[in-house]
Design a protein around this motif. Structure first.
Motif, PDB file in Angstrom:
ATOM      1  N   PRO A 164       0.827  -1.227   0.000  1.00 52.19           N
ATOM      2  CA  PRO A 164       0.000   0.000   0.000  1.00 52.19           C
ATOM      3  C   PRO A 164       0.853   1.266   0.000  1.00 52.19           C
ATOM      4  O   PRO A 164       0.461   2.277  -0.572  1.00 52.19           O
ATOM      5  N   ILE A 188       1.596   2.291  -3.505  1.00 52.27           N
ATOM      6  CA  ILE A 188       0.386   2.798  -4.191  1.00 52.27           C
ATOM      7  C   ILE A 188       0.075   4.223  -3.710  1.00 52.27           C
ATOM      8  O   ILE A 188      -0.188   5.123  -4.514  1.00 52.27           O
ATOM      9  N   ILE A 189       0.155   4.404  -2.389  1.00 50.76           N
ATOM     10  CA  ILE A 189      -0.124   5.736  -1.815  1.00 50.76           C
ATOM     11  C   ILE A 189       0.880   6.758  -2.349  1.00 50.76           C
ATOM     12  O   ILE A 189       0.513   7.873  -2.726  1.00 50.76           O
ATOM     13  N   ILE A 246       0.026   7.678  -5.989  1.00 54.46           N
ATOM     14  CA  ILE A 246      -1.182   8.529  -6.091  1.00 54.46           C
ATOM     15  C   ILE A 246      -0.880   9.946  -5.599  1.00 54.46           C
ATOM     16  O   ILE A 246      -1.265  10.936  -6.238  1.00 54.46           O
ATOM     17  N   LEU A 247      -0.142  10.047  -4.484  1.00 56.07           N
ATOM     18  CA  LEU A 247       0.186  11.387  -3.960  1.00 56.07           C
ATOM     19  C   LEU A 247       1.091  12.162  -4.927  1.00 56.07           C
ATOM     20  O   LEU A 247       0.893  13.369  -5.125  1.00 56.07           O
ATOM     21  N   ILE A 279      -1.094  13.495  -7.599  1.00 58.29           N
ATOM     22  CA  ILE A 279      -1.872  14.663  -7.161  1.00 58.29           C
ATOM     23  C   ILE A 279      -0.993  15.925  -7.173  1.00 58.29           C
ATOM     24  O   ILE A 279      -1.430  16.990  -7.604  1.00 58.29           O
ATOM     25  N   PHE A 315       7.166  22.893  -0.395  1.00 55.29           N
ATOM     26  CA  PHE A 315       6.649  21.708   0.302  1.00 55.29           C
ATOM     27  C   PHE A 315       6.136  20.684  -0.712  1.00 55.29           C
ATOM     28  O   PHE A 315       6.469  19.502  -0.629  1.00 55.29           O
ATOM     29  N   GLN A 326      -8.343  -3.432   2.622  1.00 58.10           N
ATOM     30  CA  GLN A 326      -7.045  -2.784   2.374  1.00 58.10           C
ATOM     31  C   GLN A 326      -7.176  -1.658   1.343  1.00 58.10           C
ATOM     32  O   GLN A 326      -6.628  -0.573   1.536  1.00 58.10           O
ATOM     33  N   ILE A 333      -6.451   2.352   1.778  1.00 63.11           N
ATOM     34  CA  ILE A 333      -5.589   3.202   0.931  1.00 63.11           C
ATOM     35  C   ILE A 333      -6.367   4.446   0.493  1.00 63.11           C
ATOM     36  O   ILE A 333      -5.876   5.570   0.605  1.00 63.11           O
ATOM     37  N   LEU A 371      -6.890   6.745   3.477  1.00 66.62           N
ATOM     38  CA  LEU A 371      -5.656   7.435   3.896  1.00 66.62           C
ATOM     39  C   LEU A 371      -5.293   8.567   2.925  1.00 66.62           C
ATOM     40  O   LEU A 371      -4.949   9.670   3.361  1.00 66.62           O
ATOM     41  N   ILE A 372      -5.409   8.295   1.633  1.00 63.76           N
ATOM     42  CA  ILE A 372      -5.098   9.346   0.641  1.00 63.76           C
ATOM     43  C   ILE A 372      -6.071  10.514   0.783  1.00 63.76           C
ATOM     44  O   ILE A 372      -5.664  11.673   0.820  1.00 63.76           O
ATOM     45  N   ILE A 396      -5.100  14.408   1.868  1.00 59.35           N
ATOM     46  CA  ILE A 396      -5.516  15.573   1.059  1.00 59.35           C
ATOM     47  C   ILE A 396      -6.361  16.524   1.922  1.00 59.35           C
ATOM     48  O   ILE A 396      -6.175  17.742   1.900  1.00 59.35           O
ATOM     49  N   ILE A 433      -3.487   0.845   8.235  1.00 57.43           N
ATOM     50  CA  ILE A 433      -3.781   1.956   7.309  1.00 57.43           C
ATOM     51  C   ILE A 433      -5.157   2.547   7.605  1.00 57.43           C
ATOM     52  O   ILE A 433      -5.339   3.763   7.571  1.00 57.43           O
TER      53      ILE A 433
END
Lengths: 161, 163
Positions: A33, A36-37, A40-41, A44, A109, B10, B14, B17-18, B22, B63
């Protein structure tokens, strides 16, 4: 002739190995994970950069308006942040500071986070033994950079509470 | 007997958490802090659903818990901006002033429309008609009034005395 054949066989085995390692990476990505996170971040943040690049301060065509100012009539600490980002991306740093004095640190940042996502993901893949330490280091580091960048806004909010 | 663990919840974790990260970043930006409550609520819902799934299937919850905590903190910061806006507005004396302006505008509009409007009052009794028009000149109005007072008007508007 023999050498030529041998070279082809060697190339094919190499490409097969490459494919297998790619598949391994794919499986690892699915099971992790954290990766993946990170992806994605990073995406963004790239979208934020793209937003600042597309909308120009000359045309003043930003779709996001300050809700705070709309409601209260008073400008807030983050007013002019979009203008500031756009001007930084266009290399007009002085003007960016005029629009928002904190624009540069917030922009830094986001850029630092973009690089951190890429670098930390790479370290995560290369060093399977240090996953926990790496994630903890990432969280604490990101939190410190976040506080350094956003502390004027946090102070602004809590000043009025 | 060994416990069976799977990755149920899971993906929700994810996503939660994202969304929570944000929301956290948005909530501390005063310009968009107020609307950050929307992704905040979404993150809380995602994390809660994920947690219930994880509890049912005995899967890891790290998570999900992280997403839930960050989302709650971010939502609280976002919600606190309502009070910040309120206090700022109170200090600037903006909201009460706006309401007063709206009331004044409505009053002015009503008075203006009444002044511009062509108002006529018609009184009918026993087949007799009296009409007073707001557009008619002052002289006409005075004349009508005099006629009414003198009793030239054929209609009898006196109330009969009870015997």
């Amino acid at each position: 002739m023999r050498n030529w054949k041998r070279e082809i066989i060697l190339l094919m085995t190499l490409s097969l190995r490459k494919n297998n390692s790619g598949r391994e990476y794919g499986i690892r990505f699915k099971n992790e994970p954290y990766l993946i996170i990170n992806i994605i971040l990073a995406g963004i943040i790239l979208l934020i950069v793209l937003y600042s690049r597309i909308f120009s301060p000359e045309k003043n065509n930003y779709p996001v308006v300050c809700i705070h100012e709309k409601l209260t009539g008073e400008p807030c600490a983050s007013c002019g942040l979009s203008h500031s980002f756009s001007l930084i991306l266009r290399g007009r740093i002085k003007e960016a500071y005029q629009w928002n004095i904190y624009g540069m640190r917030v922009f830094l940042f986001f850029i630092s986070q973009l690089f951190m996502r890429i670098i930390f993901s790479w370290i995560f893949i290369k060093n399977p033994g240090i996953h926990k330490q790496l994630i903890l280091f990432d969280i604490s580091g990101s939190l410190i950079i976040f506080l350094m960048a956003f502390i004027p806004f946090i102070v602004f909010i809590f000043k009025w509470l | 007997m060994e416990e069976v663990k799977n990755d149920s919840g899971q993906n929700l974790g994810i996503a939660a958490l994202i969304t929570a990260i944000i929301t956290f970043v948005l909530s501390v930006i005063p310009c968009v802090g107020l609307i950050a409550i929307i992704p905040g609520i979404i993150a809380i819902v995602l994390a809660s659903v994920g947690l219930s799934q994880a509890a049912r299937n005995n899967s890891p919850r790290g998570i999900l818990v992280a997403g839930l905590i960050i989302a709650i903190i971010a939502s609280l910061i976002s919600f606190s901006q309502v009070f910040v806006a309120g206090k700022l507005a109170h200090k600037a004396n903006k909201w009460p002033g706006d309401i007063q302006n709206i009331v004044n505008d409505v009053q002015d509009n009503v008075v203006k429309q009444l002044e511009d409007a062509n108002i006529s009052i018609k009184i009918e009794s026993n087949g007799d008609k009296v009409e007073i028009n707001s557009n008619s000149s002052k002289k006409d109005k005075e004349q009508t009034l005099e006629e009414l007072e003198k009793g030239n008007n054929p209609s009898n508007d006196t109330i009969p005395k009870k015997k």
